[in-house]
Write a protein that holds these residues in place. Structure first.
Motif, mmCIF file in Angstrom:
data_model
loop_
_atom_site.group_PDB
_atom_site.id
_atom_site.type_symbol
_atom_site.label_atom_id
_atom_site.label_comp_id
_atom_site.label_asym_id
_atom_site.label_seq_id
_atom_site.Cartn_x
_atom_site.Cartn_y
_atom_site.Cartn_z
ATOM 1 N N THR A 25 0.814 -1.222 0.000
ATOM 2 C CA THR A 25 0.000 0.000 0.000
ATOM 3 C C THR A 25 0.846 1.270 0.000
ATOM 4 O OG1 THR A 25 -0.159 -0.196 2.411
ATOM 5 C CG2 THR A 25 -2.001 -1.060 1.109
ATOM 6 N N LYS A 26 2.076 1.182 0.497
ATOM 7 C CA LYS A 26 2.949 2.364 0.530
ATOM 8 C C LYS A 26 3.372 2.803 -0.872
ATOM 9 C CE LYS A 26 4.873 1.657 5.164
ATOM 10 N NZ LYS A 26 6.127 1.411 5.939
ATOM 11 N N ARG A 27 3.703 1.808 -1.680
ATOM 12 C CA ARG A 27 4.164 2.123 -3.048
ATOM 13 C C ARG A 27 3.083 1.867 -4.104
ATOM 14 N NH1 ARG A 27 9.591 -1.006 -4.112
ATOM 15 N NH2 ARG A 27 8.422 -2.704 -3.119
ATOM 16 N N ILE A 68 -4.284 -1.867 -12.116
ATOM 17 C CA ILE A 68 -5.632 -2.135 -11.605
ATOM 18 C C ILE A 68 -5.962 -1.035 -10.599
ATOM 19 C CG2 ILE A 68 -7.078 -3.734 -10.293
ATOM 20 C CD1 ILE A 68 -5.452 -6.015 -11.473
ATOM 21 N N PHE A 69 -6.961 -0.221 -10.927
ATOM 22 C CA PHE A 69 -7.276 0.994 -10.166
ATOM 23 C C PHE A 69 -6.004 1.856 -10.117
ATOM 24 C CE2 PHE A 69 -10.351 -2.158 -8.560
ATOM 25 C CZ PHE A 69 -11.498 -1.535 -9.009
ATOM 26 N N CYS A 70 -5.502 2.181 -8.950
ATOM 27 C CA CYS A 70 -4.300 3.000 -8.870
ATOM 28 C C CYS A 70 -3.069 2.160 -8.528
ATOM 29 C CB CYS A 70 -4.474 4.122 -7.843
ATOM 30 S SG CYS A 70 -4.852 3.500 -6.187
ATOM 31 N N TYR A 71 -3.197 0.826 -8.632
ATOM 32 C CA TYR A 71 -2.095 -0.069 -8.276
ATOM 33 C C TYR A 71 -1.380 -0.571 -9.524
ATOM 34 C CZ TYR A 71 -4.002 -0.198 -3.548
ATOM 35 O OH TYR A 71 -4.448 0.152 -2.303
ATOM 36 N N THR A 72 -0.046 -0.575 -9.460
ATOM 37 C CA THR A 72 0.760 -1.149 -10.534
ATOM 38 C C THR A 72 0.953 -2.627 -10.238
ATOM 39 O OG1 THR A 72 1.951 0.942 -10.745
ATOM 40 C CG2 THR A 72 2.929 -0.976 -11.797
#
Length: 419
Positions: A25-27, A68-72
């Motif tokens: 979640t941090k990166r 996916i959404f704001c996640y790489t």
């Protein structure tokens, strides 16, 4: 629903399965492990031969997947190596990536699809990646398309040049201009006879009967293009169309206008032709009411520019003929009439028309269906592609961008599209 189930549904990998997924979640990263299925065969990346036993295993690598959404999302996998009988020790072939690329195939195709509509820097900014990765993605898609494109049924081609850098740095562009398919076929550096010869050499390597299949070629009056076309396509109909001829005659009007304006100023007369460039070059139907009034006043004056204007307006009737015999008769009469004016810019245009008479009349022999106007329209798109990217530093990137925009290349197909 777990992320592994979503990935398995939308992006299944033959011979592999999705393993543990970790969320950072941090990166804003999701790391998904990929495992080879038990007893699955290993493919050699060189020849594609399958083996049951692998040679050794390399350290785990990251492959960037779609966000996916704001996640790489990254795929984590340690490539295996095989001792291939044909290729020696080679890394295995994997379905989600190729070569040494750090991006997955589907992510590269995704970035390349956006790069058609936006500047590459804008694509990189929008999807939180780098310009280099966007360039690599476009390059991969273009190379795939060039390997898989069909070069059969090409009967009409058009050749022209564009300036891609200052100091007269040109590219030679060859297009397919058949009615059902209009696309960029080839790009070469400079606009020399050697460059154009290289085009035919490259095409004949891919298709032996390429030159024999060409029925029409359309170009401007550049000597190198005419010379090479005559040598390589002796049975082909070479067309010089109305676009370049009209441009040449328009230049004759403007040169005469400039010379006469200077002469009027030196004699202390009112320079009535100053600022009238577009009034003389536009079609009468496109003029505004005020411009028509100015033109009517000019037509009453005994000026060299007006003589040239009226002669060139008369020349427009040439394009209305249907048969080359009658068109030739009109052209010869017009040339004789224009030669008697002794106006230097017009005489130069007349000389050019006389020397290219056969190629000009080929436009009628081609039933007015082949036109370099198609090539000019594609050239404008090529210039827009370069401008959209605000210029490219290297020639290779320029070529990739032009093929991507104008080549109509086949693109890789996936199980399901994510865009």
């Amino acid at each position: 629903m777990r992320i592994q189930k979503i990935l398995k549904h939308f992006y299944p990998l033959k011979g592999f399965c999705y393993g543990k997924a970790e969320l950072d979640t941090k990166r804003n990263i999701i790391n998904v492990e990929i495992n080879a299925r038990k007893n699955s065969k290993i493919k050699c990346s060189g020849c594609g031969k399958e083996y049951k036993v692998y040679y050794d295993k390399l350290k785990s690598r990251k492959f960037e997947f779609l966000h996916i959404f704001c996640y790489t999302v990254y795929f984590i996998y340690g490539l295996r190596r095989v001792n291939c009988k044909n290729c020696g020790v080679k890394v295995e072939e994997i379905p989600w990536a190729t070569g040494k690329y750090q991006l997955t195939k589907i992510y590269m195709a995704f970035l390349a699809s956006w790069a058609k509509d936006l500047a590459w820097s804008r694509v990189a900014k929008r999807f939180g990646t780098s310009w280099r990765k966007v360039a690599e993605s476009v390059k991969w898609v273009v190379n795939y398309g060039l390997r898989h494109r069909d070069l059969k049924n090409i009967h009409s081609i058009g050749v022209d040049e564009i300036q891609y850098k200052s100091n007269h740095k040109y590219l030679t562009l060859v297009y397919q201009i058949d009615k059902g398919c209009r696309r960029l076929l080839w790009i070469g550096k400079d606009r020399t006879a050697k460059t154009f010869n290289t085009f035919f050499d490259d095409m004949e390597k891919k298709q032996q009967d390429f030159c024999e299949s060409i029925h029409f070629i359309c170009s401007d009056m550049w000597k190198a293009f005419i010379k090479v076309s005559k040598q390589r396509l002796p049975n082909c109909l070479h067309v010089l169309d109305r676009f370049h001829i009209k441009k040449m005659l328009s230049d004759a009007i403007d040169k005469t206008r400039k010379e006469e304006t200077k002469k009027l100023k030196s004699q202390g007369c009112k320079p009535v032709l100053a600022g009238c460039k577009w009034i003389l070059l536009k079609k009468r139907g496109n003029l505004s009411s005020s411009q028509k009034n100015i033109l009517n006043d000019l037509l009453k004056m005994n000026l060299k520019t007006i003589k040239v204007y009226l002669l060139i307006e008369e020349f427009e009737h040439f394009w209305s003929y249907k048969h080359p015999t009658w068109a030739k008769k009109f052209l010869n009469n017009w040339i004789a009439q224009a030669s008697r004016t002794k106006i230097t810019p017009l005489k130069q245009s007349v000389k050019t028309l006389r020397s290219h008479e056969t190629l000009i009349l080929n436009w009628f022999r081609a039933k007015k269906e082949i036109s370099n106007g198609i090539t000019e329209a594609l050239n404008n798109n090529a210039k827009m592609a370069i401008r959209k990217a605000r210029g490219f530093k290297s020639l290779s990137i320029t070529e990739i961008a032009l093929y991507h925009q104008l080549g109509k290349l086949p693109e890789p197909v996936f199980y399901k599209q994510f865009w």
